[in-house]
Scaffold this motif. Sequence first.
Motif, PDB file in Angstrom:
ATOM      1  N   ASP A   1       2.548  16.317  -0.124  1.00  0.00           N
ATOM      2  CA  ASP A   1       2.091  15.054   0.460  1.00  0.00           C
ATOM      3  C   ASP A   1       2.807  14.738   1.771  1.00  0.00           C
ATOM      4  O   ASP A   1       2.184  14.535   2.807  1.00  0.00           O
ATOM      5  CB  ASP A   1       2.286  13.901  -0.530  1.00  0.00           C
ATOM      6  N   LYS A   2       4.122  14.655   1.704  1.00  0.00           N
ATOM      7  CA  LYS A   2       4.918  14.353   2.886  1.00  0.00           C
ATOM      8  C   LYS A   2       6.191  15.181   2.851  1.00  0.00           C
ATOM      9  O   LYS A   2       6.767  15.408   1.783  1.00  0.00           O
ATOM     10  CB  LYS A   2       5.312  12.871   2.924  1.00  0.00           C
TER      11      LYS A   2
ATOM     12  N   ASN B   1      -1.110  12.804   3.775  1.00  0.00           N
ATOM     13  CA  ASN B   1      -1.631  11.476   3.443  1.00  0.00           C
ATOM     14  C   ASN B   1      -1.265  10.528   4.583  1.00  0.00           C
ATOM     15  O   ASN B   1      -0.445   9.631   4.432  1.00  0.00           O
ATOM     16  CB  ASN B   1      -1.041  10.959   2.125  1.00  0.00           C
ATOM     17  N   ASN B   2      -1.870  10.753   5.761  1.00  0.00           N
ATOM     18  CA  ASN B   2      -1.401  10.058   6.951  1.00  0.00           C
ATOM     19  C   ASN B   2      -2.008   8.669   7.131  1.00  0.00           C
ATOM     20  O   ASN B   2      -2.053   8.146   8.234  1.00  0.00           O
ATOM     21  CB  ASN B   2      -1.645  10.902   8.199  1.00  0.00           C
ATOM     22  N   TYR B   3      -2.469   8.054   6.040  1.00  0.00           N
ATOM     23  CA  TYR B   3      -2.936   6.674   6.129  1.00  0.00           C
ATOM     24  C   TYR B   3      -1.770   5.746   6.471  1.00  0.00           C
ATOM     25  O   TYR B   3      -1.963   4.620   6.930  1.00  0.00           O
ATOM     26  CB  TYR B   3      -3.563   6.233   4.796  1.00  0.00           C
ATOM     27  N   ASP B   4      -0.541   6.201   6.217  1.00  0.00           N
ATOM     28  CA  ASP B   4       0.647   5.396   6.474  1.00  0.00           C
ATOM     29  C   ASP B   4       1.610   6.156   7.382  1.00  0.00           C
ATOM     30  O   ASP B   4       2.820   6.169   7.162  1.00  0.00           O
ATOM     31  CB  ASP B   4       1.342   5.028   5.167  1.00  0.00           C
ATOM     32  N   ALA B   5       1.067   6.775   8.419  1.00  0.00           N
ATOM     33  CA  ALA B   5       1.864   7.667   9.270  1.00  0.00           C
ATOM     34  C   ALA B   5       3.045   6.955   9.905  1.00  0.00           C
ATOM     35  O   ALA B   5       4.115   7.538  10.080  1.00  0.00           O
ATOM     36  CB  ALA B   5       0.971   8.276  10.353  1.00  0.00           C
TER      37      ALA B   5
ATOM     38  N   GLN C   1       0.807  -1.212   0.000  1.00  0.00           N
ATOM     39  CA  GLN C   1       0.000   0.000   0.000  1.00  0.00           C
ATOM     40  C   GLN C   1       0.846   1.271   0.000  1.00  0.00           C
ATOM     41  O   GLN C   1       0.338   2.358  -0.283  1.00  0.00           O
ATOM     42  CB  GLN C   1      -0.923   0.017   1.232  1.00  0.00           C
TER      43      GLN C   1
ATOM     44  N   LYS D   1       2.970   4.082  -1.319  1.00  0.00           N
ATOM     45  CA  LYS D   1       2.991   4.607  -2.682  1.00  0.00           C
ATOM     46  C   LYS D   1       4.401   4.939  -3.143  1.00  0.00           C
ATOM     47  O   LYS D   1       5.239   5.402  -2.358  1.00  0.00           O
ATOM     48  CB  LYS D   1       2.123   5.869  -2.765  1.00  0.00           C
TER      49      LYS D   1
ATOM     50  N   ASP E   1       2.464  15.707   6.974  1.00  0.00           N
ATOM     51  CA  ASP E   1       1.991  14.518   6.260  1.00  0.00           C
ATOM     52  C   ASP E   1       0.502  14.667   6.016  1.00  0.00           C
ATOM     53  O   ASP E   1      -0.305  14.524   6.928  1.00  0.00           O
ATOM     54  CB  ASP E   1       2.286  13.257   7.074  1.00  0.00           C
TER      55      ASP E   1
END
Length: 350
Positions: free
Chosen positions: A163-164, A185-189, A104, A106, A183
């Motif tokens: 994004d990050k 896009n913190n789905y993957d923090a 997942q 990216k 961040d």
Amino acid sequence: MIKRNRVAISKFIIHKVGNKFNSATNIFSENLVTFDEESYELMKPFLLKPFGNVAESYRFSHHSNVELNEMNNYASQVFSDPSSFLDVSKHIVNHLFEQSNSSQIKVGDVIIALIEDVEYKDVVTQALGIFKIENKIDFFQTYMEKDSLDVVVQKGISTKKLDKGCLIINTSDGEGKIVLSVDTNNYDAQYWIKNFLSVKYADDSNQHTQNYIEMCKDFSEEIIKEDFGVHEKSKFLAKAIDFFKENESVNIHDFKDEIFEEKEDQKVLFDDYKKKFEEDNNVLVRNEFAISDIVLKKQKQKIKTEIKLDTNIQIKLDVDAPDASAEYLEQGYDEEKKMKFYKVYYNEED
């Protein structure tokens, strides 16, 4: 938070980071970017503006010795020897690649920049910036084709959202180098903060304030709402925020006396929950600390005090008016309809 009045980008390179779970490999540039004036003036705010409102800072961590933290070492190497920038930038991308422990995660462009004259808390120094572009937007490009203009859809980087990104500031305090991070896009923090940077929050008033407010939010949701209802949850949050607004520091005993008044059972619940929150989140919630107004303002915006009813009606309580719900909102039960109700008092409608 930083000031960027005088900042200058002295070194800048773009690589691509892949993902070892889907066979996407890294792609490296061999030369630094040379800007034209227009792109340079657009790039600076794109990279640095997101850090203008960042209050919380981090420090590098390591399970045995912080000197063994990879990103800490890479930043130190660049600061002490700027000629190592190109080689170190590749090591940084390889380190980021190794943290892609899920399909997942990216792939994306990785911008690495050495930035001069960054001002942080009255100190003007360098910063090493690492920025990951994960999402690109569609835009139209026009072109001439046989004496007529045509249009084609292309993908590019939006200048409106980063994004990050992180800034490793070339200055230290008793806890080490200062690190700022954003961040969106913190789905993957965990991938960015924990695995790639391996940082922890600084032990300061910003973090103490955030920990305490986060604990209050979770307590209101898991204990007050479940045991006493949504109305009491909203009242508790409003009173807690009011306490933070009216005081320069928090003393947990004063806090409990003011928020819970004579409700000794709720004080006990709060004490028990504090221990659970600390264990579950591996943090220490201080019993006494100075309040950070910046963090309070940010956290207050995240607090929701709506009462959502199953009759498609919502009552929104003002978190800045802790006494309003107690004075102007009553709850009851209608025997004829066999339904609960709220009675709201007011003088005029807006």
